[in-house]
Design a protein around this motif. Structure first.
Motif, PDB file in Angstrom:
ATOM      1  N   GLY A  46      88.318  24.450  -2.912  1.00  0.00           N
ATOM      2  CA  GLY A  46      89.200  25.210  -2.948  1.00  0.00           C
ATOM      3  C   GLY A  46      89.984  26.356  -2.006  1.00  0.00           C
ATOM      4  O   GLY A  46      89.003  26.947  -1.444  1.00  0.00           O
ATOM      5  N   GLY A  47      91.187  26.979  -2.433  1.00  0.00           N
ATOM      6  CA  GLY A  47      91.530  27.754  -2.501  1.00  0.00           C
ATOM      7  C   GLY A  47      90.381  29.313  -3.252  1.00  0.00           C
ATOM      8  O   GLY A  47      90.954  30.573  -2.713  1.00  0.00           O
ATOM      9  N   ASP A  48      90.040  28.814  -4.132  1.00  0.00           N
ATOM     10  CA  ASP A  48      89.003  29.359  -5.109  1.00  0.00           C
ATOM     11  C   ASP A  48      88.154  30.402  -4.386  1.00  0.00           C
ATOM     12  O   ASP A  48      87.457  29.842  -3.571  1.00  0.00           O
ATOM     13  N   THR A  49      87.382  32.049  -4.905  1.00  0.00           N
ATOM     14  CA  THR A  49      86.326  32.104  -4.537  1.00  0.00           C
ATOM     15  C   THR A  49      85.628  32.304  -5.851  1.00  0.00           C
ATOM     16  O   THR A  49      86.168  33.270  -7.090  1.00  0.00           O
ATOM     17  N   VAL A  50      84.056  31.753  -5.945  1.00  0.00           N
ATOM     18  CA  VAL A  50      83.863  31.685  -7.728  1.00  0.00           C
ATOM     19  C   VAL A  50      82.318  32.407  -7.403  1.00  0.00           C
ATOM     20  O   VAL A  50      81.319  32.738  -6.643  1.00  0.00           O
ATOM     21  N   VAL A  51      81.979  33.295  -8.438  1.00  0.00           N
ATOM     22  CA  VAL A  51      80.853  34.257  -8.202  1.00  0.00           C
ATOM     23  C   VAL A  51      80.298  34.208  -9.603  1.00  0.00           C
ATOM     24  O   VAL A  51      80.661  34.345 -10.271  1.00  0.00           O
ATOM     25  N   ARG A  52      79.530  34.040  -8.899  1.00  0.00           N
ATOM     26  CA  ARG A  52      78.275  33.428 -10.406  1.00  0.00           C
ATOM     27  C   ARG A  52      77.535  34.285  -9.951  1.00  0.00           C
ATOM     28  O   ARG A  52      76.165  33.881  -9.319  1.00  0.00           O
ATOM     29  N   VAL A  53      77.011  34.727 -10.900  1.00  0.00           N
ATOM     30  CA  VAL A  53      76.183  35.838 -11.347  1.00  0.00           C
ATOM     31  C   VAL A  53      75.021  36.055 -12.325  1.00  0.00           C
ATOM     32  O   VAL A  53      75.101  35.529 -13.611  1.00  0.00           O
ATOM     33  N   LYS A  54      73.740  35.660 -12.380  1.00  0.00           N
ATOM     34  CA  LYS A  54      72.680  35.299 -13.313  1.00  0.00           C
ATOM     35  C   LYS A  54      72.093  36.353 -13.051  1.00  0.00           C
ATOM     36  O   LYS A  54      71.134  36.879 -12.560  1.00  0.00           O
ATOM     37  N   ARG A  55      71.587  37.373 -14.353  1.00  0.00           N
ATOM     38  CA  ARG A  55      70.391  37.703 -14.134  1.00  0.00           C
ATOM     39  C   ARG A  55      69.566  38.258 -15.809  1.00  0.00           C
ATOM     40  O   ARG A  55      70.083  37.814 -17.681  1.00  0.00           O
TER      41      ARG A  55
END
Length: 165
Positions: A46-55
């Motif tokens: 949608g209008g959101d920016t999703v940052v997913r970090v897996k470490r």
């Protein structure tokens, strides 16, 4: 256990948002925090920016009381859902995370706000270790590890804001 941390940048809110949602920046942050491996995904919803970090992180600093829960490495998964900018350029994000296959979760918010000639990125998290009797004893160690990682990420962000990347 609550964790609050903030960092100031010589940049606009738009520039700080561009940094924290940049895949290369997040990959460099993983390297700076000594991740053994990592996966960074930045997407739109949608209008959101999703940052997913897996470490995957070494579990060397886990206290003895917690070693039986984690093994030799920790897989940390963090998701930030950044909402559209307000008229002044400020942004808010919902933050959630976990250490996979452990009883450790985190939930909270992040914000990017203009403050005079600088921009402040603030993070407010609630960290839980859901283990009867020892959970509360483990939480300070988890919070310290998260704080250390975020401080390194903020240092890198300041470098990026100064054009050093």
């Amino acid at each position: 256990m609550e964790l609050k941390l903030s960092a100031s940048y010589d940049a606009t809110p738009e520039e700080v948002f561009a940094i924290v949602t940049d895949t290369t920046f997040r990959e460099q942050a993983c390297e700076k925090t000594k991740a053994l491996s990592y996966d960074v995904q930045v997407s739109q919803s949608g209008g959101d920016t999703v940052v997913r970090v897996k470490r995957e992180m070494p579990a060397d600093d886990v206290p003895d009381i917690g070693k039986r829960f984690v093994g030799p490495t920790l897989t940390v998964v963090q998701t930030e859902t950044w909402h559209p900018a307000k008229p002044d350029g400020s942004r808010d994000a919902d933050v959630s995370g976990e250490i996979a296959n452990t009883p450790v979760t985190l939930k909270g918010t992040a914000a990017i706000r203009s403050d005079g000639g600088q921009t402040v990125q603030a993070i407010d998290l609630d960290v839980k270790v859901n283990v009867p009797l020892i959970g509360r004893k483990m939480e300070p160690f988890v919070v310290d590890a998260i704080r250390s990682g975020l401080a390194k990420e903020h240092d890198l962000g300041r470098d990026w804001a100064a054009g050093n990347h």
